[in-house]
Design a protein around this motif. Sequence first.
Motif, PDB file in Angstrom:
ATOM      1  N   PHE A  83       6.025  -1.352  -4.748  1.00 47.92           N
ATOM      2  CA  PHE A  83       6.016  -0.441  -5.898  1.00 47.92           C
ATOM      3  C   PHE A  83       5.958   1.349  -5.233  1.00 47.92           C
ATOM      4  O   PHE A  83       4.864   1.070  -4.301  1.00 47.92           O
ATOM      5  CB  PHE A  83       5.263  -0.530  -6.614  1.00 47.92           C
ATOM      6  N   LEU A  84       6.154   2.530  -5.889  1.00 48.53           N
ATOM      7  CA  LEU A  84       6.012   3.273  -6.100  1.00 48.53           C
ATOM      8  C   LEU A  84       3.718   3.472  -5.043  1.00 48.53           C
ATOM      9  O   LEU A  84       3.277   4.108  -4.470  1.00 48.53           O
ATOM     10  CB  LEU A  84       6.292   4.666  -5.957  1.00 48.53           C
ATOM     11  N   HIS A  85       3.700   3.254  -7.052  1.00 50.57           N
ATOM     12  CA  HIS A  85       2.509   2.933  -7.412  1.00 50.57           C
ATOM     13  C   HIS A  85       1.449   2.262  -6.133  1.00 50.57           C
ATOM     14  O   HIS A  85       0.231   1.940  -6.883  1.00 50.57           O
ATOM     15  CB  HIS A  85       2.216   3.090  -8.756  1.00 50.57           C
ATOM     16  N   CYS A  86       2.062   0.952  -5.513  1.00 53.30           N
ATOM     17  CA  CYS A  86       0.937   0.050  -5.297  1.00 53.30           C
ATOM     18  C   CYS A  86       1.372   0.680  -3.619  1.00 53.30           C
ATOM     19  O   CYS A  86       2.383  -0.062  -2.805  1.00 53.30           O
ATOM     20  CB  CYS A  86       1.044  -1.745  -4.813  1.00 53.30           C
ATOM     21  N   LYS A  87       1.205   1.193  -2.578  1.00 55.19           N
ATOM     22  CA  LYS A  87       1.574   1.996  -1.246  1.00 55.19           C
ATOM     23  C   LYS A  87       0.313   1.057  -0.883  1.00 55.19           C
ATOM     24  O   LYS A  87       0.387   1.157  -0.716  1.00 55.19           O
ATOM     25  CB  LYS A  87       1.660   2.999  -1.200  1.00 55.19           C
ATOM     26  N   GLY A  88       1.665   0.627  -0.010  1.00 55.33           N
ATOM     27  CA  GLY A  88       1.686  -0.212   1.700  1.00 55.33           C
ATOM     28  C   GLY A  88       1.336  -2.166   1.157  1.00 55.33           C
ATOM     29  O   GLY A  88       1.369  -2.915   1.584  1.00 55.33           O
ATOM     30  N   LYS A  89       1.545  -2.234  -0.611  1.00 58.28           N
ATOM     31  CA  LYS A  89       1.933  -3.485  -0.474  1.00 58.28           C
ATOM     32  C   LYS A  89       2.756  -4.168  -0.841  1.00 58.28           C
ATOM     33  O   LYS A  89       3.630  -3.505  -0.963  1.00 58.28           O
ATOM     34  CB  LYS A  89       1.119  -3.901  -1.908  1.00 58.28           C
ATOM     35  N   LYS A  90       2.815  -5.215   0.534  1.00 61.37           N
ATOM     36  CA  LYS A  90       4.619  -5.302   0.330  1.00 61.37           C
ATOM     37  C   LYS A  90       4.131  -7.430  -0.641  1.00 61.37           C
ATOM     38  O   LYS A  90       4.198  -7.922  -0.774  1.00 61.37           O
ATOM     39  CB  LYS A  90       5.136  -6.511   1.447  1.00 61.37           C
ATOM     40  N   PHE A  91       5.787  -6.972  -1.337  1.00 59.90           N
ATOM     41  CA  PHE A  91       5.359  -8.217  -2.443  1.00 59.90           C
ATOM     42  C   PHE A  91       6.668  -9.139  -2.197  1.00 59.90           C
ATOM     43  O   PHE A  91       7.830  -8.277  -1.978  1.00 59.90           O
ATOM     44  CB  PHE A  91       6.107  -7.621  -4.028  1.00 59.90           C
TER      45      PHE A  91
END
Length: 454
Positions: A83-91
């Motif tokens: 998500f753009l609002h969770c930069k750096g986090k991969k789901f």
Amino acid sequence: MGNRGMEDLIPLVNKLQDAFSGIGQSCNLDLPQIAVVGGQSAGKSSVLENFVGRDFLPRGSGIVTRRPLVLQLISANAEWAEFLHCKGKKFTDFDEVRQEIEAETDRITGANKGISPVPINLRVYSPHVLNLTLIDLPGITKVPVGDQPVDIEQQIRDMIMQFICRESCLILAVTPANSDLANSDALKLAKDVDPQGQRTIGVITKLDLMDEGTDAREVLENKLLPLRRGYIGVVNRSQKDIDGKKDIKMAMAAERKFFLTHPAYRHMAEKMGTPCLQKVLNQQLTNHIRDTLPAFRSKLQTQLLSLDKEAEEYRGYRPDDPGRKTKQLLQMVQQFSVDFEKRIEGSGDQVDTVELSGGAKINRIFHERFPFELVKMECDDKEMRREISYAIKNIHGIRTGLFTPDMAFEAIVKKQIVKIKEPCIKCVDMVIQELINTVRQCTNKVTFYVRNGY
């Protein structure tokens, strides 16, 4: 532009989209995009999930999509989402993707089924997708649910219109085959902004749920309600399949079998189905970006020159310059005027879904509170008739008159006006209080300006 250059067009527009979302504005540039429009339960979510091959969108009754979802599909060797609002986090778990969409939706709109035009940007990398960007918009609804405002249908319509009225936007109109196509909400909205059907791509879902002996052949052959870009039929999983966690790959195989074996569709089976739809959209979006690129580039250069000119003014910036302070103060006053007008006249910039305020509250005072206060007043018809009779007789005196004298009318009316004086003053007081509250909300910026010693 070569083939490699053509393939890079969609990722390039994705980067621009992310950049503009990151700064919270579009810089008045209409990016080429595809907006997905359809009524509730038309099958929009299933179409998007079939593209990805994963269950990742919220489901339930009522309005599920309450914010625009900018879905960027990117072909890659591995599979993950971000998500753009969770930069750096991969789901990597797509159940977590669904939960994050729900949480981010509630963060802006609250849990009362309200809607917001602020988009959620989701990027999905997968070896099973083609480069494609779609904007999933809230489903068109007719009846408010729970705490939703009574004008929820108009709010959703206005939000959809914000996207599809732009000439740079292709419209993916999703319509279930088991409903009357002539009354399709999606096609109706599309026709309002694209009467010639130049920008609209029709998608017909639920072909397997049509009544026995009927089919959508004429629609899919583009004969009934013709669109320049035509129609594509798809077969999604049923609610029973979704509840039973039926694998999307199996569902795609069943869809393929349906088109190959159905007597009305087998002659066009190669042009139907989810894989074909994804290829067509990839090609259409790439061509659309290519076609709109010259005008887009020209507008971008104009904006750049304008920003350069504005930046030039700040190169010799001196914070203590009295002229600059005066200019900033005038701008603040002008902004106050604009903010006040928006709060009174209404605006879609920042929609409050918690309470009424400004013009909406004043409207409510006039149309609900004031009539309620008037209704509470007691009026004795018998007493009124007696007063009218005495007034007429007292004015005529010893004479018997044929006509009702004006003085009698004035005397009775004045007496009644005195009675409604209190509700009127109460209404005025409430309006004044709301105007004061509105002024206070609009003066936050000016207060900040004063506090900082400007």
